[in-house]
Design a protein around this motif. Structure first.
Motif, short mmCIF file in Angstrom:
data_model
loop_
_atom_site.label_atom_id
_atom_site.label_comp_id
_atom_site.label_asym_id
_atom_site.label_seq_id
_atom_site.Cartn_x
_atom_site.Cartn_y
_atom_site.Cartn_z
N ILE A 151 5.59 9.64 -3.38
CA ILE A 151 4.46 10.17 -2.60
C ILE A 151 4.94 10.91 -1.35
O ILE A 151 4.38 11.94 -0.97
CB ILE A 151 3.51 9.00 -2.24
CG1 ILE A 151 2.86 8.43 -3.51
CG2 ILE A 151 2.45 9.44 -1.23
CD1 ILE A 151 2.17 7.07 -3.33
N ASP A 165 16.94 4.03 8.64
CA ASP A 165 16.10 2.88 8.26
C ASP A 165 14.99 2.74 9.30
O ASP A 165 15.26 2.47 10.48
CB ASP A 165 16.99 1.63 8.23
CG ASP A 165 16.24 0.39 7.80
OD1 ASP A 165 14.99 0.39 7.82
OD2 ASP A 165 16.92 -0.61 7.47
N ALA A 180 7.04 5.37 4.15
CA ALA A 180 8.11 4.54 3.56
C ALA A 180 7.60 3.13 3.33
O ALA A 180 6.95 2.53 4.19
CB ALA A 180 9.32 4.51 4.47
N ILE A 216 8.17 -0.65 0.60
CA ILE A 216 8.81 -1.32 -0.53
C ILE A 216 7.81 -2.32 -1.12
O ILE A 216 6.89 -2.78 -0.43
CB ILE A 216 10.11 -2.05 -0.12
CG1 ILE A 216 9.86 -3.05 1.01
CG2 ILE A 216 11.18 -1.05 0.29
CD1 ILE A 216 11.06 -3.94 1.30
N SER A 272 -2.40 0.58 0.83
CA SER A 272 -2.49 0.40 -0.63
C SER A 272 -3.83 -0.25 -0.94
O SER A 272 -4.41 -0.93 -0.08
CB SER A 272 -1.37 -0.53 -1.09
OG SER A 272 -1.59 -0.96 -2.42
N TYR A 308 3.42 -8.22 -0.02
CA TYR A 308 3.08 -6.79 -0.08
C TYR A 308 1.63 -6.56 0.38
O TYR A 308 1.37 -5.73 1.25
CB TYR A 308 3.28 -6.26 -1.51
CG TYR A 308 3.02 -4.79 -1.66
CD1 TYR A 308 3.93 -3.85 -1.19
CD2 TYR A 308 1.85 -4.33 -2.27
CE1 TYR A 308 3.68 -2.48 -1.34
CE2 TYR A 308 1.60 -2.97 -2.42
CZ TYR A 308 2.52 -2.05 -1.95
OH TYR A 308 2.28 -0.70 -2.08
N VAL A 362 0.33 4.68 -8.81
CA VAL A 362 0.98 5.97 -9.10
C VAL A 362 2.32 5.63 -9.74
O VAL A 362 3.00 4.71 -9.29
CB VAL A 362 1.20 6.77 -7.78
CG1 VAL A 362 1.90 8.09 -8.07
CG2 VAL A 362 -0.10 6.98 -7.04
N ALA A 396 6.41 1.63 -7.98
CA ALA A 396 5.40 0.98 -8.82
C ALA A 396 5.99 0.54 -10.15
O ALA A 396 5.72 -0.57 -10.64
CB ALA A 396 4.22 1.94 -9.05
N1 LIG Z 1 3.25 4.02 -6.19
C1 LIG Z 1 2.18 3.28 -6.06
O1 LIG Z 1 1.57 2.85 -7.05
C2 LIG Z 1 1.66 2.94 -4.68
C3 LIG Z 1 0.40 2.34 -4.60
C4 LIG Z 1 -0.09 2.00 -3.34
C5 LIG Z 1 0.65 2.27 -2.22
N2 LIG Z 1 1.87 2.86 -2.32
C6 LIG Z 1 2.62 3.09 -1.08
O2 LIG Z 1 3.00 4.44 -1.01
C7 LIG Z 1 4.19 4.56 -0.23
C8 LIG Z 1 5.21 5.40 -0.99
O3 LIG Z 1 5.54 4.71 -2.18
P1 LIG Z 1 6.14 5.39 -3.50
O4 LIG Z 1 5.39 4.80 -4.62
O5 LIG Z 1 6.23 6.86 -3.32
O6 LIG Z 1 7.58 4.69 -3.49
P2 LIG Z 1 9.06 5.22 -3.77
O7 LIG Z 1 9.88 3.98 -3.93
O8 LIG Z 1 9.08 6.24 -4.83
O9 LIG Z 1 9.41 5.94 -2.38
C9 LIG Z 1 9.56 5.20 -1.19
C10 LIG Z 1 10.67 5.83 -0.36
O10 LIG Z 1 10.77 5.08 0.87
C11 LIG Z 1 12.15 4.91 1.15
N3 LIG Z 1 12.31 3.72 2.02
C12 LIG Z 1 12.11 2.43 1.67
N4 LIG Z 1 12.38 1.62 2.71
C13 LIG Z 1 12.78 2.43 3.74
C14 LIG Z 1 13.19 2.19 5.06
N5 LIG Z 1 13.27 0.92 5.57
N6 LIG Z 1 13.52 3.24 5.85
C15 LIG Z 1 13.44 4.50 5.36
N7 LIG Z 1 13.06 4.80 4.11
C16 LIG Z 1 12.73 3.77 3.30
C17 LIG Z 1 12.81 4.75 -0.21
O11 LIG Z 1 14.22 5.00 -0.16
C18 LIG Z 1 12.04 5.75 -1.05
O12 LIG Z 1 12.66 7.02 -1.07
C19 LIG Z 1 4.65 3.12 0.05
O13 LIG Z 1 4.26 2.74 1.35
C20 LIG Z 1 3.92 2.32 -0.99
O14 LIG Z 1 3.72 0.97 -0.61
C21 LIG Z 1 2.39 3.20 -3.53
#
Ligand SMILES: NC(=O)c1ccc[n+]([C@@H]2O[C@H](COP(=O)([O-])OP(=O)(O)OC[C@H]3O[C@@H](n4cnc5c(N)ncnc54)[C@H](O)[C@@H]3O)[C@@H](O)[C@H]2O)c1
Length: 265
Positions: A30, A71, A99, A101, A149, A162, A195, A200
């Protein structure tokens, strides 16, 4: 903090476009979709990520970006993030705290180390980045968009760390809106539904995927770009009178009180 090898495409130095955004977690998923959409709109983007290799790949060939490999849960690295951004682009108009996890597990099996690891990135990171950028955002009367989320809007099994971290992000957004509004700073939240990103797919089994399809009125997962559109809207002047809000970009999941599969037509 390490600045990734490859910096802005402009070798003569910073060439600030009209607006500058910091997007955390921008190496993939995202965050990367959001950075791309902003760049296409002429916004310069500081792309922040703790995964240096992914960040280098993601930013290769992009202009008007400053990749920062750091970080967001570390106060010193976050402070450097803001000073490097200002040194390079001179201003900060938007901060997208993306960002995050995920770690799913039952309450009794969630170790304190896991709880702390999730909180460190998902909640401490949002607090630290926002606090560090507030001075610069006051200068531009800028905005913050925090990524929560649907797990922060509705409780569920296996998401004690989470879901709680994301519920706290929603409240933190409201705190920011309440306190920073007088400086012209807006703070809003996007609560994505599922997503198919790396995050995910690491925690969604086939059963979970099927159950989400049943529970979501639009009957499918969202795309990175669909979530990015909501983020970019809240960052834009089109949202100039919107602050303290949570926008669920979730195919209707949150709005569906009784979403039992057996009640489908
Ligand atoms: N994908 C889903 O279904 C979903 C649903 C609801 C919410 N979200 C939220 O969307 C956001 C993006 O998620 P995504 O699905 O694109 O995940 P993703 O894992 O594809 O991307 C997350 C990025 O954040 C980076 N990251 C993690 N910890 C970090 C830190 N301490 N410092 C710097 N960078 C860090 C990772 O290296 C990664 O590149 C997150 O906050 C996630 O909780 C995602």
């Amino acid at each position: 903090m390490k600045q990734a090898d490859h910096a802005s495409g402009d070798s003569t130095g910073a060439q600030p476009a009209n607006r500058v955004a910091i997007v955390t977690g921008a190496a993939r998923g995202i965050g990367l979709a959001t950075a791309r959409l902003m760049l296409a709109d002429g916004t310069s983007v500081v792309m922040v990520d703790s995964d240096g290799d992914e960040l280098s790949k993601a930013t290769s060939g992009l202009n008007n970006v400053l990749p920062l490999n750091l970080d967001i849960s570390d106060p010193e690295q976050v402070s450097n993030m803001v000073s490097e951004s200002l040194a390079h682009f001179k201003q900060i108009d938007c901060l997208v705290n993306n960002a995050g996890i995920a770690d799913f597990g039952p309450i009794e099996k969630t170790s304190f180390a896991t709880w702390r690891r999730v909180m460190a990135t998902n909640l401490d990171g949002v607090f630290l980045c926002s606090q560090a950028a507030t001075g610069a955002l006051k200068e531009t009367r800028g905005c913050i968009v925090n990524i929560a989320s649907i797990s922060g809007l509705r409780a569920s099994t296996l998401r004690t760390a989470y879901g709680t971290s994301k519920a706290a992000v929603i409240h933190l957004t409201q705190q920011q809106a309440a306190e920073l509004g007088e400086f012209g700073i807006r703070s809003n939240c996007v609560a994505p539904g599922p997503v198919r990103t790396k995050l995910a797919m690491a925690v969604h089994t086939q059963d979970i995927i099927d159950a989400y399809h049943d529970a979501i009125p639009l009957n499918r997962y969202g795309s990175e770009e669909e979530i990015a559109q909501a983020i970019v809207f809240l960052c834009s002047d089109k949202a100039s009178y919107i602050t303290g809000q949570v926008l669920a970009a979730d195919g209707g999941f949150e709005s569906t009180g009784v979403g039992l599969p057996s009640l489908r037509l």
